[in-house]
Write a protein that holds these residues in place. Structure first.
Motif, PDB file in Angstrom:
ATOM      1  N   GLN A  89      80.479 150.076 155.723  1.00  0.00           N
ATOM      2  CA  GLN A  89      80.825 148.795 155.107  1.00  0.00           C
ATOM      3  C   GLN A  89      79.885 148.552 153.936  1.00  0.00           C
ATOM      4  O   GLN A  89      78.662 148.619 154.091  1.00  0.00           O
ATOM      5  CB  GLN A  89      80.696 147.662 156.125  1.00  0.00           C
ATOM      6  N   VAL A  90      80.432 148.299 152.751  1.00  0.00           N
ATOM      7  CA  VAL A  90      79.609 148.076 151.558  1.00  0.00           C
ATOM      8  C   VAL A  90      79.974 146.731 150.944  1.00  0.00           C
ATOM      9  O   VAL A  90      81.076 146.221 151.138  1.00  0.00           O
ATOM     10  CB  VAL A  90      79.794 149.208 150.522  1.00  0.00           C
ATOM     11  N   GLU A  91      79.036 146.180 150.199  1.00  0.00           N
ATOM     12  CA  GLU A  91      79.251 144.917 149.519  1.00  0.00           C
ATOM     13  C   GLU A  91      79.739 145.157 148.096  1.00  0.00           C
ATOM     14  O   GLU A  91      79.571 146.243 147.536  1.00  0.00           O
ATOM     15  CB  GLU A  91      77.955 144.102 149.498  1.00  0.00           C
ATOM     16  N   ALA A  92      80.308 144.139 147.507  1.00  0.00           N
ATOM     17  CA  ALA A  92      80.776 144.243 146.124  1.00  0.00           C
ATOM     18  C   ALA A  92      79.590 144.513 145.203  1.00  0.00           C
ATOM     19  O   ALA A  92      78.546 143.872 145.308  1.00  0.00           O
ATOM     20  CB  ALA A  92      81.491 142.960 145.711  1.00  0.00           C
ATOM     21  N   GLY A  93      79.721 145.501 144.302  1.00  0.00           N
ATOM     22  CA  GLY A  93      78.658 145.846 143.364  1.00  0.00           C
ATOM     23  C   GLY A  93      77.677 146.872 143.883  1.00  0.00           C
ATOM     24  O   GLY A  93      76.793 147.307 143.126  1.00  0.00           O
ATOM     25  N   ALA A  94      77.800 147.266 145.142  1.00  0.00           N
ATOM     26  CA  ALA A  94      76.871 148.256 145.696  1.00  0.00           C
ATOM     27  C   ALA A  94      77.041 149.597 144.983  1.00  0.00           C
ATOM     28  O   ALA A  94      78.158 150.019 144.672  1.00  0.00           O
ATOM     29  CB  ALA A  94      77.101 148.413 147.192  1.00  0.00           C
ATOM     30  N   ILE A  95      75.918 150.280 144.711  1.00  0.00           N
ATOM     31  CA  ILE A  95      75.953 151.587 144.049  1.00  0.00           C
ATOM     32  C   ILE A  95      76.381 152.643 145.075  1.00  0.00           C
ATOM     33  O   ILE A  95      75.734 152.815 146.109  1.00  0.00           O
ATOM     34  CB  ILE A  95      74.583 151.940 143.448  1.00  0.00           C
ATOM     35  N   LEU A  96      77.460 153.332 144.769  1.00  0.00           N
ATOM     36  CA  LEU A  96      77.973 154.364 145.667  1.00  0.00           C
ATOM     37  C   LEU A  96      77.499 155.755 145.252  1.00  0.00           C
ATOM     38  O   LEU A  96      77.062 156.547 146.088  1.00  0.00           O
ATOM     39  CB  LEU A  96      79.513 154.317 145.687  1.00  0.00           C
ATOM     40  N   VAL A  97      77.611 156.054 143.968  1.00  0.00           N
ATOM     41  CA  VAL A  97      77.272 157.392 143.458  1.00  0.00           C
ATOM     42  C   VAL A  97      76.556 157.245 142.119  1.00  0.00           C
ATOM     43  O   VAL A  97      76.920 156.380 141.308  1.00  0.00           O
ATOM     44  CB  VAL A  97      78.539 158.271 143.303  1.00  0.00           C
ATOM     45  N   GLU A  98      75.559 158.088 141.887  1.00  0.00           N
ATOM     46  CA  GLU A  98      74.881 158.154 140.595  1.00  0.00           C
ATOM     47  C   GLU A  98      75.058 159.553 140.018  1.00  0.00           C
ATOM     48  O   GLU A  98      74.865 160.552 140.723  1.00  0.00           O
ATOM     49  CB  GLU A  98      73.394 157.831 140.742  1.00  0.00           C
ATOM     50  N   LEU A  99      75.441 159.617 138.747  1.00  0.00           N
ATOM     51  CA  LEU A  99      75.608 160.898 138.064  1.00  0.00           C
ATOM     52  C   LEU A  99      74.355 161.214 137.258  1.00  0.00           C
ATOM     53  O   LEU A  99      73.559 160.342 136.923  1.00  0.00           O
ATOM     54  CB  LEU A  99      76.832 160.849 137.144  1.00  0.00           C
ATOM     55  N   THR A 100      74.188 162.496 136.926  1.00  0.00           N
ATOM     56  CA  THR A 100      73.026 162.940 136.143  1.00  0.00           C
ATOM     57  C   THR A 100      73.005 162.220 134.800  1.00  0.00           C
ATOM     58  O   THR A 100      74.005 162.188 134.079  1.00  0.00           O
ATOM     59  CB  THR A 100      73.080 164.456 135.925  1.00  0.00           C
ATOM     60  N   ASP A 101      71.842 161.643 134.447  1.00  0.00           N
ATOM     61  CA  ASP A 101      71.741 160.846 133.219  1.00  0.00           C
ATOM     62  C   ASP A 101      70.481 161.173 132.417  1.00  0.00           C
ATOM     63  O   ASP A 101      69.971 160.328 131.668  1.00  0.00           O
ATOM     64  CB  ASP A 101      71.771 159.359 133.556  1.00  0.00           C
ATOM     65  N   THR A 102      69.974 162.393 132.535  1.00  0.00           N
ATOM     66  CA  THR A 102      68.721 162.750 131.862  1.00  0.00           C
ATOM     67  C   THR A 102      68.815 162.579 130.354  1.00  0.00           C
ATOM     68  O   THR A 102      67.940 161.959 129.717  1.00  0.00           O
ATOM     69  CB  THR A 102      68.354 164.203 132.192  1.00  0.00           C
ATOM     70  N   GLU A 103      69.871 163.104 129.767  1.00  0.00           N
ATOM     71  CA  GLU A 103      70.019 163.019 128.320  1.00  0.00           C
ATOM     72  C   GLU A 103      70.176 161.583 127.860  1.00  0.00           C
ATOM     73  O   GLU A 103      69.568 161.162 126.866  1.00  0.00           O
ATOM     74  CB  GLU A 103      71.228 163.856 127.884  1.00  0.00           C
ATOM     75  N   GLU A 104      70.957 160.814 128.558  1.00  0.00           N
ATOM     76  CA  GLU A 104      71.178 159.426 128.166  1.00  0.00           C
ATOM     77  C   GLU A 104      69.905 158.606 128.350  1.00  0.00           C
ATOM     78  O   GLU A 104      69.613 157.706 127.536  1.00  0.00           O
ATOM     79  CB  GLU A 104      72.309 158.811 128.994  1.00  0.00           C
ATOM     80  N   ALA A 105      69.137 158.891 129.409  1.00  0.00           N
ATOM     81  CA  ALA A 105      67.890 158.160 129.618  1.00  0.00           C
ATOM     82  C   ALA A 105      66.910 158.413 128.483  1.00  0.00           C
ATOM     83  O   ALA A 105      66.232 157.485 127.999  1.00  0.00           O
ATOM     84  CB  ALA A 105      67.278 158.563 130.955  1.00  0.00           C
ATOM     85  N   ALA A 106      66.838 159.679 128.017  1.00  0.00           N
ATOM     86  CA  ALA A 106      65.957 159.992 126.880  1.00  0.00           C
ATOM     87  C   ALA A 106      66.449 159.304 125.618  1.00  0.00           C
ATOM     88  O   ALA A 106      65.650 158.757 124.827  1.00  0.00           O
ATOM     89  CB  ALA A 106      65.892 161.508 126.682  1.00  0.00           C
ATOM     90  N   GLY A 107      67.760 159.320 125.406  1.00  0.00           N
ATOM     91  CA  GLY A 107      68.309 158.653 124.231  1.00  0.00           C
ATOM     92  C   GLY A 107      68.053 157.161 124.252  1.00  0.00           C
ATOM     93  O   GLY A 107      67.811 156.536 123.215  1.00  0.00           O
ATOM     94  N   LEU A 108      68.115 156.557 125.460  1.00  0.00           N
ATOM     95  CA  LEU A 108      67.860 155.128 125.572  1.00  0.00           C
ATOM     96  C   LEU A 108      66.405 154.806 125.224  1.00  0.00           C
ATOM     97  O   LEU A 108      66.116 153.819 124.529  1.00  0.00           O
ATOM     98  CB  LEU A 108      68.186 154.645 126.980  1.00  0.00           C
ATOM     99  N   ALA A 109      65.485 155.632 125.699  1.00  0.00           N
ATOM    100  CA  ALA A 109      64.069 155.412 125.382  1.00  0.00           C
ATOM    101  C   ALA A 109      63.846 155.472 123.878  1.00  0.00           C
ATOM    102  O   ALA A 109      63.114 154.650 123.302  1.00  0.00           O
ATOM    103  CB  ALA A 109      63.214 156.439 126.108  1.00  0.00           C
TER     104      ALA A 109
END
Length: 375
Positions: free
Chosen positions: A89-109
């Motif tokens: 049972q999960v609540e609305a907005g709960a994080i279910l899956v995270e995808l690889t974001d290394t490149e995007e995280a560096a770009g954001l920084a």
């Protein structure tokens, strides 16, 4: 000689029959009744109850979740984290899956660093313009740089958000279809999410029933998973179109399912009840029929005993063992429920059992005069 013997035998037989008839005529009435084979009949009786009846439309329906969705990714990438288990049972907005974001995280920084630098340059330009050291165009250029840097940050943050798969509403997650490190693409199923706190039951009825079903009517549904239980609900919507092939209309009912016992996809039998009413009712065992007429025997108490009186009745719907009486009886009348095929109108009877009836038929029995309690 033989003829004379034959006549003597016939004469003796005739005299014997005459003597029997004379004796019967001279015997007391009760003994005479016993000689004729008539006797007081032992019967069971019951008071006529009032039972709830309704006109019922029956159909088959399929249970559906209140809300259902197939969880998918928006971008192509590998799975770096799974935050749910099948059946959780999960609540609305709960994080279910995270995808690889290394490149995007560096770009954001990098984008955030550029934004900070642009904001400092804008501050200096604002000060210089205020002191009339540089023209207004210098301030405009610095402002534009800040806005572009801020838009870049927002764009990368949106890309990062696309790599986080959240539950759009509260519900139960179905079987997991992916594994850690697996590559997913847009449209690939990760799992199904169902909000089954309310079951939408869709069923079809022939178009001839369109005039007798409407939103708000009560329904009773059953499923083979719980054969002894009835699930109640109400019609929520009637479809705006009739299927031109089957000439049927789809109806949607809603059933409360806070305990989550009903699951989407279950086949259920549905009864739509209308024209609910309370009427006198009798068990089928109390009825006798002749041609197109139906009778019951009502017990008539007199000073010289109890007698069965035949009464013509009109019948309505059947509910289980009980049959609706439209005319001819009133609640509380005492009728004979057992032994009806051994008596006739006016027969004297002896009550051996007093039965109690309800919507399900005979529910209890007690001994009557000269009888034993019902088992």
């Amino acid at each position: 000689m033989h003829r004379a013997r034959f006549l003597v035998v016939v004469l003796v037989a005739f005299l014997a029959m005459t003597a029997i008839i004379v004796v019967r005529a001279l015997m007391p009435a009760e003994d005479g009744a016993m000689m004729r084979g008539e006797r007081v009949m032992a019967v069971a009786v019951a008071g006529v109850p009032e039972v709830e009846f309704a006109d019922i439309v029956e159909a088959l329906g399929t249970a559906r979740a209140n809300e259902t969705v197939t969880i998918t990714a928006r971008v192509t990438d590998t799975i770096s984290r799974i935050n749910f288990e099948s059946g959780q049972q999960v609540e609305a907005g709960a994080i279910l899956v995270e995808l690889t974001d290394t490149e995007e995280a560096a770009g954001l920084a990098e984008a955030r660093t550029t934004l900070r630098e642009a904001q400092r340059d804008l501050t200096r330009a604002t000060d210089l313009v205020a002191r009339a050291v540089v023209p207004q165009s210098r301030l405009d250029e610095a402002t534009a740089v800040v806005e572009r840097a801020r838009a870049r940050v927002s764009s990368i943050e949106a890309q990062l958000a696309d790599r986080i798969v959240r539950a759009p509403f509260a519900g139960i997650v179905g079987l997991r279809e992916v594994s850690l490190g697996g590559l997913v693409r847009p449209g690939d199923a990760i799992a199904r999410l169902d909000d089954a706190s309310l079951i939408k039951l869709d069923f079809t009825v022939p178009e001839r029933f369109l005039s007798v079903v409407s939103a708000g009517m009560q329904i009773a549904a059953r499923t083979s998973a719980y054969p002894d239980e009835v699930f109640t609900g109400a019609i929520a919507q009637v479809d705006s179109r009739i299927d031109p092939v089957t000439r049927s209309v789809t109806i949607r009912a809603e059933i409360e399912n806070s305990d989550s016992r009903l699951l989407p996809g279950q086949l259920m039998t549905v009864e739509v009840r209308r024209d609910e009413r309370r009427r006198p009712a009798v068990p089928g065992s109390a009825l006798t029929r002749y041609l197109d007429q139906t009778f019951v025997y009502v017990v008539e108490e007199r000073a010289d005993g109890m007698f069965a009186r035949q009464r013509t009745i009109s019948l309505g719907r059947r509910s289980g063992q009980m049959v609706e009486v439209l005319d001819g009886l009133q609640a509380g009348d005492r009728i004979i429920t057992e032994g009806v095929h051994r008596i006739r109108d006016g027969s004297e009877v002896r009550i051996t059992r007093e039965l109690r009836l309800d919507a399900g038929g005979v529910v209890a029995g007690t001994a009557g005069a000269g009888g034993e309690a019902a088992q």
